[in-house]
Enzyme design. Structure first.
Site, short mmCIF file in Angstrom:
data_model
loop_
_atom_site.label_atom_id
_atom_site.label_comp_id
_atom_site.label_asym_id
_atom_site.label_seq_id
_atom_site.Cartn_x
_atom_site.Cartn_y
_atom_site.Cartn_z
N GLY A 1 1.56 5.59 3.01
CA GLY A 1 2.47 4.47 2.79
C GLY A 1 3.66 4.83 1.93
N SER B 1 0.44 8.52 13.22
CA SER B 1 0.02 9.91 13.09
C SER B 1 1.15 10.71 12.46
CB SER B 1 -0.34 10.49 14.46
OG SER B 1 -0.85 11.81 14.34
N GLY C 1 0.83 -1.20 0.00
CA GLY C 1 0.00 0.00 0.00
C GLY C 1 0.87 1.24 0.00
N LEU C 2 1.02 1.86 -1.16
CA LEU C 2 1.91 3.01 -1.31
C LEU C 2 1.13 4.27 -1.66
CD1 LEU C 2 4.76 1.20 -3.29
CD2 LEU C 2 4.79 1.85 -0.87
N GLY C 3 0.03 4.47 -0.94
CA GLY C 3 -0.72 5.71 -1.10
C GLY C 3 0.04 6.86 -0.47
N ASP D 1 2.06 -1.96 -4.71
CA ASP D 1 0.76 -1.32 -4.73
C ASP D 1 0.10 -1.68 -6.05
OD1 ASP D 1 -0.58 1.34 -3.16
OD2 ASP D 1 -1.23 1.05 -5.23
N HIS E 1 -6.62 9.25 20.31
CA HIS E 1 -5.87 10.39 19.76
C HIS E 1 -6.73 11.13 18.74
CE1 HIS E 1 -3.49 11.92 16.33
NE2 HIS E 1 -2.52 12.22 17.18
N ASN E 2 -7.36 10.38 17.83
CA ASN E 2 -8.16 11.02 16.79
C ASN E 2 -9.44 11.62 17.35
OD1 ASN E 2 -6.16 10.02 15.13
ND2 ASN E 2 -7.57 9.35 13.54
N GLU F 1 -8.42 14.86 18.67
CA GLU F 1 -8.19 15.72 17.50
C GLU F 1 -9.50 16.34 17.02
OE1 GLU F 1 -7.50 14.09 13.22
OE2 GLU F 1 -5.56 14.05 14.26
N TYR F 2 -10.57 15.55 16.99
CA TYR F 2 -11.88 16.08 16.60
C TYR F 2 -12.26 17.27 17.48
CZ TYR F 2 -13.51 12.25 13.51
OH TYR F 2 -13.69 11.36 12.47
N LYS G 1 -4.50 5.21 19.16
CA LYS G 1 -4.69 6.10 18.00
C LYS G 1 -6.15 6.53 17.87
CE LYS G 1 -3.39 8.10 14.10
NZ LYS G 1 -4.53 8.23 13.24
#
Length: 303
Positions: free
Chosen positions: A12, A124, A7-9, A30, A178-179, A182-183, A175
């Site tokens: 990644g 993150s 996965g190289l989005g 990918d 954490h998110n 963040e919201y 995580k």
């Protein structure tokens, strides 16, 4: 040391680049072959034509390490299942995406039955991780965590920004919270700036004020840095639709609060505000969408 990244989005791909920059060999695959070719040609990544090919190019390593950077849910589930026949006992699968921690606990238990170690890694840093380093919070056995420590150091700042936080599931749980936080932070900034903008008699310059707050203020933060930079270019946000997506982590955090019986009104209201934005309009929603794009490269819905 060598590992494979599947996965190289955006995330990644940048992780692969940072690892290569810091001396870790990376085999990458990918389904978007252009992404594979680009990183291979410009950064020296070892290209793979399939997942099986990527794993085969890890032969000779004491432990084969495969890092998955795929969307949570069925895609990640199927990829983990497909990897098992390709791996040996003692090899390690790392899920660096935003999977639900309960799914990670289940997957970890199943992989343990196959003799394969599993690490759930909350990641993150967004699109800025390549330059600034990531923040990694991961769960798993101590042995597996010790094995991937050089990788964690290469992705972060070596002596900080990474931690083995507990058993399998704890990384994605950390995580998730954490998110959720963040919201709440994003919502507070968006609402406050909306109030400033609404005081028309003062004709306040939001770019000036957010830049001011970055220095010595108790609300200074990276999130504020990104907001100030964006507002310096466009305060009206005329091209951004007041629509804010939620990717799942905020919902899971609120559900967890209900399950634990812990009051989390700020996080809950922040999530509900995103729901409301999907059927409403307003400057604060444009700001929230802008912030998500600034730190994570999340798509912005335009008019």
């Amino acid at each position: 040391m060598k590992l494979a990244i599947i996965g190289l989005g955006k995330m990644g791909g940048n992780m692969a680049r940072r690892l290569l920059k810091n001396g870790i060999e990376v085999v990458g695959f990918d389904f978007n072959q252009d992404a594979v070719n680009q990183i291979s040609q410009t950064n020296g990544m070892i290209p793979a034509s399939s997942v099986a090919d990527a794993v085969s190019k890890l032969s000779g390593e004491p432990k084969k390490i495969v890092w998955i950077m795929l969307p949570s849910g069925e895609i990640t589930e199927n990829q983990i299942k497909d990897l098992v026949p390709l791996l040996d006992k003692g090899d390690i699968i790392i899920d660096g995406g935003n999977s639900n921690y309960k799914h990670s606990q289940r997957r970890g238990a199943w992989l343990a039955e196959q003799g394969i170690d599993f690490i759930d890694c909350g990641t993150s840093g967004g699109v800025w991780g390549l330059e600034n380093g990531y923040c990694l919070m991961y769960g798993g056995t101590k042995e597996a965590a010790d094995t991937i420590e050089p990788i964690a150091k290469a992705l972060t700042h070596e002596d900080r920004g990474w931690a083995h936080v507990g058993p399998i599931g704890s990384g994605h749980f950390t995580k998730m919270i954490h998110n959720g936080i963040e919201y709440g932070m994003m919502q507070a900034f968006a609402e406050g700036l909306d109030l400033l903008k609404g005081k028309e008699e003062f004709n306040l310059d939001l770019a000036q004020i957010t830049e001011l707050w970055r220095h010595g203020s108790v609300v200074r933060s990276w999130l504020l840095d990104l907001t100030a930079e964006a507002l310096a270019h466009d305060q009206e946000l005329s091209s951004i639709a007041p629509y804010v997506a939620d990717s799942g982590e905020g919902r899971w955090t609120v559900v967890e609060a209900v399950d634990q019986g812990v009051a989390a009104p700020v996080l809950t209201v922040a999530l509900q505000a995103r729901f409301r934005s999907q059927d409403s309009k307003g400057y604060s929603y444009k700001l929230l969408s802008l912030m998500r794009n600034a730190f994570g490269g999340h798509a912005v819905k335009t008019k």
